[in-house]
Design a protein around this motif. Structure first.
Motif, PDB file in Angstrom:
ATOM      1  N   ILE A 153      64.767  10.838  90.970  1.00  0.00           N
ATOM      2  CA  ILE A 153      64.803  12.299  90.874  1.00  0.00           C
ATOM      3  C   ILE A 153      66.015  12.713  90.040  1.00  0.00           C
ATOM      4  CG2 ILE A 153      65.147  14.392  92.274  1.00  0.00           C
ATOM      5  CD1 ILE A 153      63.592  12.811  94.496  1.00  0.00           C
ATOM      6  N   HIS A 154      65.891  13.810  89.306  1.00  0.00           N
ATOM      7  CA  HIS A 154      67.024  14.334  88.540  1.00  0.00           C
ATOM      8  C   HIS A 154      68.146  14.718  89.507  1.00  0.00           C
ATOM      9  CE1 HIS A 154      65.622  14.584  84.387  1.00  0.00           C
ATOM     10  NE2 HIS A 154      64.424  14.851  84.871  1.00  0.00           N
ATOM     11  N   MET A 155      69.249  13.981  89.472  1.00  0.00           N
ATOM     12  CA  MET A 155      70.394  14.250  90.344  1.00  0.00           C
ATOM     13  C   MET A 155      71.685  14.081  89.556  1.00  0.00           C
ATOM     14  SD  MET A 155      69.555  12.570  94.078  1.00  0.00           S
ATOM     15  CE  MET A 155      69.232  10.898  93.511  1.00  0.00           C
ATOM     16  N   THR A 156      72.711  14.783  89.999  1.00  0.00           N
ATOM     17  CA  THR A 156      74.036  14.672  89.387  1.00  0.00           C
ATOM     18  C   THR A 156      75.098  14.674  90.480  1.00  0.00           C
ATOM     19  OG1 THR A 156      73.363  15.810  87.357  1.00  0.00           O
ATOM     20  CG2 THR A 156      75.716  15.764  87.837  1.00  0.00           C
ATOM     21  N   VAL A 157      76.072  13.791  90.363  1.00  0.00           N
ATOM     22  CA  VAL A 157      77.279  13.857  91.189  1.00  0.00           C
ATOM     23  C   VAL A 157      78.415  14.295  90.279  1.00  0.00           C
ATOM     24  CG1 VAL A 157      79.051  12.510  92.378  1.00  0.00           C
ATOM     25  CG2 VAL A 157      76.661  12.211  92.988  1.00  0.00           C
ATOM     26  N   ARG A 158      79.065  15.384  90.645  1.00  0.00           N
ATOM     27  CA  ARG A 158      80.239  15.856  89.894  1.00  0.00           C
ATOM     28  C   ARG A 158      81.489  15.550  90.701  1.00  0.00           C
ATOM     29  NH1 ARG A 158      80.932  21.499  86.714  1.00  0.00           N
ATOM     30  NH2 ARG A 158      79.902  20.148  85.184  1.00  0.00           N
ATOM     31  N   LEU A 159      82.411  14.802  90.095  1.00  0.00           N
ATOM     32  CA  LEU A 159      83.726  14.556  90.679  1.00  0.00           C
ATOM     33  C   LEU A 159      84.734  15.450  89.974  1.00  0.00           C
ATOM     34  CD1 LEU A 159      82.355  12.086  91.913  1.00  0.00           C
ATOM     35  CD2 LEU A 159      84.290  10.693  91.182  1.00  0.00           C
ATOM     36  N   VAL A 160      85.571  16.141  90.739  1.00  0.00           N
ATOM     37  CA  VAL A 160      86.642  16.949  90.161  1.00  0.00           C
ATOM     38  C   VAL A 160      87.965  16.388  90.675  1.00  0.00           C
ATOM     39  CG1 VAL A 160      87.617  19.253  89.854  1.00  0.00           C
ATOM     40  CG2 VAL A 160      85.139  18.981  90.114  1.00  0.00           C
ATOM     41  N   VAL A 161      88.787  15.914  89.761  1.00  0.00           N
ATOM     42  CA  VAL A 161      90.043  15.261  90.129  1.00  0.00           C
ATOM     43  C   VAL A 161      91.001  16.269  90.745  1.00  0.00           C
ATOM     44  CG1 VAL A 161      92.025  13.962  89.258  1.00  0.00           C
ATOM     45  CG2 VAL A 161      89.741  13.564  88.292  1.00  0.00           C
ATOM     46  N   SER A 162      91.611  15.868  91.874  1.00  0.00           N
ATOM     47  CA  SER A 162      92.566  16.739  92.567  1.00  0.00           C
ATOM     48  C   SER A 162      93.996  16.217  92.451  1.00  0.00           C
ATOM     49  CB  SER A 162      92.177  16.858  94.042  1.00  0.00           C
ATOM     50  OG  SER A 162      93.107  17.631  94.759  1.00  0.00           O
ATOM     51  N   TYR A 163      94.158  14.904  92.269  1.00  0.00           N
ATOM     52  CA  TYR A 163      95.472  14.268  92.229  1.00  0.00           C
ATOM     53  C   TYR A 163      95.855  13.929  90.797  1.00  0.00           C
ATOM     54  CZ  TYR A 163      98.882  10.473  92.790  1.00  0.00           C
ATOM     55  OH  TYR A 163      99.990   9.671  92.693  1.00  0.00           O
ATOM     56  N   ASN A 164      97.000  14.416  90.354  1.00  0.00           N
ATOM     57  CA  ASN A 164      97.431  14.239  88.964  1.00  0.00           C
ATOM     58  C   ASN A 164      97.718  12.788  88.590  1.00  0.00           C
ATOM     59  OD1 ASN A 164      97.565  16.107  86.856  1.00  0.00           O
ATOM     60  ND2 ASN A 164      99.079  17.346  87.941  1.00  0.00           N
ATOM     61  N   GLY A 165      97.999  11.942  89.571  1.00  0.00           N
ATOM     62  CA  GLY A 165      98.338  10.549  89.266  1.00  0.00           C
ATOM     63  C   GLY A 165      97.147   9.625  89.236  1.00  0.00           C
ATOM     64  N   LEU A 166      95.929  10.169  89.339  1.00  0.00           N
ATOM     65  CA  LEU A 166      94.734   9.326  89.334  1.00  0.00           C
ATOM     66  C   LEU A 166      94.439   8.854  87.910  1.00  0.00           C
ATOM     67  CD1 LEU A 166      92.600   8.308  91.351  1.00  0.00           C
ATOM     68  CD2 LEU A 166      91.194  10.265  90.715  1.00  0.00           C
ATOM     69  N   SER A 167      94.251   7.568  87.751  1.00  0.00           N
ATOM     70  CA  SER A 167      93.988   7.017  86.415  1.00  0.00           C
ATOM     71  C   SER A 167      92.522   6.645  86.274  1.00  0.00           C
ATOM     72  CB  SER A 167      94.849   5.772  86.180  1.00  0.00           C
ATOM     73  OG  SER A 167      94.447   4.721  87.042  1.00  0.00           O
ATOM     74  N   ILE A 168      92.072   6.554  85.038  1.00  0.00           N
ATOM     75  CA  ILE A 168      90.684   6.188  84.766  1.00  0.00           C
ATOM     76  C   ILE A 168      90.405   4.759  85.220  1.00  0.00           C
ATOM     77  CG2 ILE A 168      91.037   5.295  82.432  1.00  0.00           C
ATOM     78  CD1 ILE A 168      88.164   7.638  83.479  1.00  0.00           C
ATOM     79  N   SER A 169      91.418   3.898  85.176  1.00  0.00           N
ATOM     80  CA  SER A 169      91.230   2.509  85.620  1.00  0.00           C
ATOM     81  C   SER A 169      91.012   2.432  87.127  1.00  0.00           C
ATOM     82  CB  SER A 169      92.440   1.655  85.217  1.00  0.00           C
ATOM     83  OG  SER A 169      93.627   2.166  85.809  1.00  0.00           O
TER      84      SER A 169
END
Length: 322
Positions: free
Chosen positions: A201-217
């Motif tokens: 089914i067409h679905m999306t999970v949106r994550l919105v970063v809250s912590y400034n120290g979060l890295s992509i790794s």
């Protein structure tokens, strides 16, 4: 003699209080000296706090780590409105806002909003059929957050998330099967979650970063560990090349400061598309990977049990209005 004993006892209690307060202050100072600065928290600790750990065949919390006590993420209950509302909804723990309606690749366009305003002004029910080829919209059906706790002293919110589902897609694929099932029963209906995962089914999970120290790794490592475990659980013979391809899109040069939006979108043909702030960074053609990814939110075990149950009830509300 009585007065002397009374005075002696009073002084004893006062002295004990002084000692307790002094010890408490020393402990607080000691704790402050051992807690690592938030900007120096290692990517490994962040990645571990973002995922559900694996201990053999058991899912566990990382309570054995010296500086990290992980808590279950909370959730904000989302009620699918009978009339379409354009106002954003706020995840209360993080204060992050999510649009009620999400168009693929962006928020609803001006044309879509004009049509939606007309529907709202006419006070028409959600059962009005949508032509999603024209209004390619998904509806917010659940919100939650992920956090980590440092030494039981400070809660650090990492990100908030929202799950969106396209009403037309859910109606076509599951409407006839679950239209007669009471909405309140769907949250305890295991076949319902399996169908949500199986039907692409067409679905999306949106994550919105809250912590400034979060890295992509840290985000990449958390997803690779959790997805690897879920892929193995669903199909031991699966091709893990899809997971390597997915992880390769999280390049080190991508910055994700607080407020960054990361969308993971599943299409009906089994493609998992990843976008950062509306810009596509990669797409993987793999139904197994799609199922493993959304299994984190509506499978077993979920990131948040409460959010999973809210999603079931709100999707049930959509089905009743098909």
């Amino acid at each position: 003699m009585l007065l002397a004993k009374l005075a002696n006892a009073t002084l004893g209690r006062v002295w004990n209080e002084v000692e307790e307060r002094h010890a408490c202050n020393i402990l607080m100072l000691a704790a402050a000296s051992v807690i690592p600065p938030f900007e120096n928290i290692s990517p490994m600790m962040l990645a571990d706090s973002m995922m559900l750990g694996k201990d053999g065949d058991q899912i566990r919390e990382h309570v054995d780590q010296p500086y990290l006590d992980e808590r279950h993420p909370g959730c904000a209950r989302v009620a699918v409105p009978r009339t379409i509302l354009l106002e954003d909804l706020t995840e209360p723990r993080t204060g992050i806002k999510f649009p009620t309606l999400l168009e693929e690749n962006s928020n609803p366009t001006a044309e879509c909003r004009d049509v939606l305003y007309q529907i709202c002004n006419l006070n028409m029910a959600f059962s009005i059929p949508f032509d999603n080829k024209q209004l390619n919209l998904q509806v917010l059906v659940g919100m939650g957050y992920r956090n980590m706790r440092i030494m039981k002293v400070k809660n650090l919110n990492l990100y908030a998330f929202g799950l969106y589902i396209q009403p037309d897609s859910i109606c076509k694929k599951l409407g006839s099967k679950y239209a007669s099932v009471p909405v309140a029963e769907l949250k305890d209906h295991p076949d319902f979650y399996e169908d949500l995962l199986r039907e692409n089914i067409h679905m999306t999970v949106r994550l919105v970063v809250s912590y400034n120290g979060l890295s992509i790794s840290a985000v990449r490592d958390a997803f690779e560990k959790s997805l690897g475990f879920r892929l193995q659980k669903m199909n031991p013979n699966t091709d893990y090349h899809c997971l390597k391809t997915f992880g390769s899109y999280f390049r080190e040069d991508i910055r994700i400061p607080a407020g960054t939006k990361i969308d993971f979108r599943q299409t009906c043909d089994g493609q998992l598309i990843t976008e950062v702030d509306g810009k596509q960074i990669g797409a993987v053609q793999s139904k197994d990977l799609c199922r493993a990814f959304f299994d984190m939110y509506i499978g077993d075990p979920p990131v948040s049990v409460e959010t999973k149950q809210d999603i079931a009830q709100n999707v049930g509300g959509l089905i009743r209005r098909c």
